[in-house]
Design an enzyme around this catalytic site. Structure first.
Site, short mmCIF file in Angstrom:
data_model
loop_
_atom_site.label_atom_id
_atom_site.label_comp_id
_atom_site.label_asym_id
_atom_site.label_seq_id
_atom_site.Cartn_x
_atom_site.Cartn_y
_atom_site.Cartn_z
CD1 TRP A 103 -2.08 -2.17 1.95
CD2 TRP A 103 -2.96 -1.35 0.07
NE1 TRP A 103 -3.09 -3.02 1.55
CE2 TRP A 103 -3.64 -2.55 0.40
CE3 TRP A 103 -3.33 -0.66 -1.09
CZ2 TRP A 103 -4.68 -3.06 -0.38
CZ3 TRP A 103 -4.37 -1.17 -1.87
CH2 TRP A 103 -5.02 -2.35 -1.51
CG ASP A 172 -3.35 3.97 4.03
OD1 ASP A 172 -4.44 3.80 4.61
OD2 ASP A 172 -3.00 3.27 3.05
CE LYS A 196 -8.57 -3.23 4.05
NZ LYS A 196 -7.86 -2.35 3.15
C1 LIG Z 1 -7.26 -1.89 2.02
C2 LIG Z 1 -6.21 -0.84 2.07
C3 LIG Z 1 -6.13 0.19 1.12
C4 LIG Z 1 -7.02 0.26 -0.10
O1 LIG Z 1 -8.30 0.58 0.18
P1 LIG Z 1 -9.39 0.71 -0.98
O2 LIG Z 1 -10.56 1.24 -0.23
O3 LIG Z 1 -9.59 -0.65 -1.55
O4 LIG Z 1 -8.87 1.66 -1.99
C5 LIG Z 1 -5.16 1.15 1.29
N1 LIG Z 1 -4.30 1.11 2.32
C6 LIG Z 1 -4.33 0.12 3.24
C7 LIG Z 1 -3.36 0.12 4.36
C8 LIG Z 1 -5.29 -0.88 3.14
O5 LIG Z 1 -5.32 -1.86 4.06
#
Ligand SMILES: *Cc1c(COP(=O)(O)O)cnc(C)c1O
Length: 360
Positions: A103, A172, A196
């Site tokens: 990511w 993030d 999540k």
């Molecule tokens: C799942 C995830 C993403 C991507 O998220 P989307 O909503 O599918 O774009 C980005 N960063 C991390 C750390 C993630 O776990």
């Protein structure tokens, strides 16, 4: 009662049963309107109240100070990979990133569209199995960016890197959002997809400190400016259903004691599984080094891919679902987000011990 399994998928992921039940119970009649939440106008007073309430809930549960704006955006956390640098770039200043997994790498790639990117630390040399130590961003940086929890590799920051006073830290937090106590003031921007820890896919929570809103180049599409959404949280039709679920999930989190209590539970849950790994004499090998272990995504391997597949298959038969590791790491991954009950973790731990006894 409907059949429920223990869901260890990495995302979308398990949600608290009381949240799903509440959504079901009021699905046909939202807030006494005689309409479902997905039918009602987002300009109705009932939905406007829901938007105000959810803002207040995020502020209360996370402790978001009043000089931060809360936005609910579409496009996934992946859209923040370009929106953050687009909005926070400063001409002539590099954007500094720490590379701790897939990511982060995607975020770094997108930032490159807008200017000079410096990767100031990385754990790629050891398959992203650790969080680099003593990271500090330079005072030349437009901003510093980290990924607090690395969903795929199963590592999580246990400290925050040093940032000079005028350099905002961008994070993030998609996979550990509201999973542990965080001081929002340590960050300029926090973003995270809901799917999540908070709700369904389709909405990304973005928290931006007000003083950063003026940086965006004027010639930027309106929808891509944080300032647009800061001024009007419903500039366009928001993803109402996803926000609605996040709202009742926040009410639930508040009800069980907030993030402090959630963190306590998350630490206890993760320990149950890590203890099995550590006590297995190498039958289960953890991917992350112990001081970088994630509370959310527990990654481990077994001796062979065949044995791993057998382990996943047998777990599935016991209603322990979603344990196959991400294709880039292989092995197995147990995602034990906020809503995974201790009971599910204990059942998995017992299964792992039994599986080892039969297969070593
Ligand atoms: C799942 C995830 C993403 C991507 O998220 P989307 O909503 O599918 O774009 C980005 N960063 C991390 C750390 C993630 O776990």
């Amino acid at each position: 009662m409907a059949k429920r399994v223990f869901n260890f998928y990495a995302g979308p992921a398990t949600l608290p049963l009381p949240v799903l039940e509440k959504a079901r119970d009021e699905f046909l009649d939202f807030a006494g309107t005689g309409m479902s939440v997905i039918e009602i106008s987002h300009r109705s007073k009932e939905w406007e109240k829901a938007m105000t309430d959810v803002d207040g809930l995020v502020r209360e549960v996370m402790g978001v100070p009043s000089d931060y704006k809360i936005m609910w955006l579409g496009g996934g956390a992946s859209s923040q990979f370009f929106m953050a640098p687009l909005n926070l770039q400063v001409t002539g200043k590099p954007m500094e990133y720490v590379s701790t997994g897939s990511w982060s790498q995607k975020a770094i790639k997108e930032a490159g569209i807008y200017g000079d990117v410096k990767v100031i630390a990385s754990s790629e040399d050891k398959k992203f199995s650790y969080i680099p130590k003593n990271v500090s961003f330079s005072d030349k940086a437009a901003f510093g960016h980290i990924t607090s929890n690395n969903t795929i590799y199963g590592t999580e920051w246990q400290y925050w890197p040093k940032v000079p006073k005028d350099v905002p830290l961008v994070c993030d937090m998609s996979s550990d959002l509201m999973a542990r106590v965080v001081n929002v003031k340590d960050f300029g921007v926090i973003y995270g997809g809901a799917q999540k820890n908070l709700g369904p896919a389709g909405v990304t929570l973005v928290i931006v400190r007000e003083d950063l809103l003026g940086r965006v180049p004027e010639k930027t599409p309106t929808m891509l400016k944080y300032s647009t959404h800061a001024k009007d949280v419903m500039y366009n039709t928001p993803p109402v259903f996803a926000i609605y679920i996040a709202k009742i999930a926040l009410e639930y989190m508040k009800g069980i004691g907030g993030i402090k209590e959630i963190e306590k539970r998350n630490r206890a849950k993760a320990k149950v599984i890590y203890d099995v790994i550590d006590g297995s004499k190498g039958f289960y090998k953890g991917h992350a080094v112990p001081d970088s272990r994630s509370l959310m995504n527990i990654t481990f391997t077994l001796a062979t891919p065949e044995l791993e597949q057998k382990c996943v298959d047998e777990a599935t038969k016991l209603d322990l679902i979603g344990l196959k590791g991400h294709r880039s790491v292989g092995g197995m991954r147990a995602s034990v987000y906020n809503a995974m009950p201790l009971e599910g973790v204990k059942k998995l731990a017992q299964f792992m011990k039994d599986f080892q006894a039969k297969n070593q």
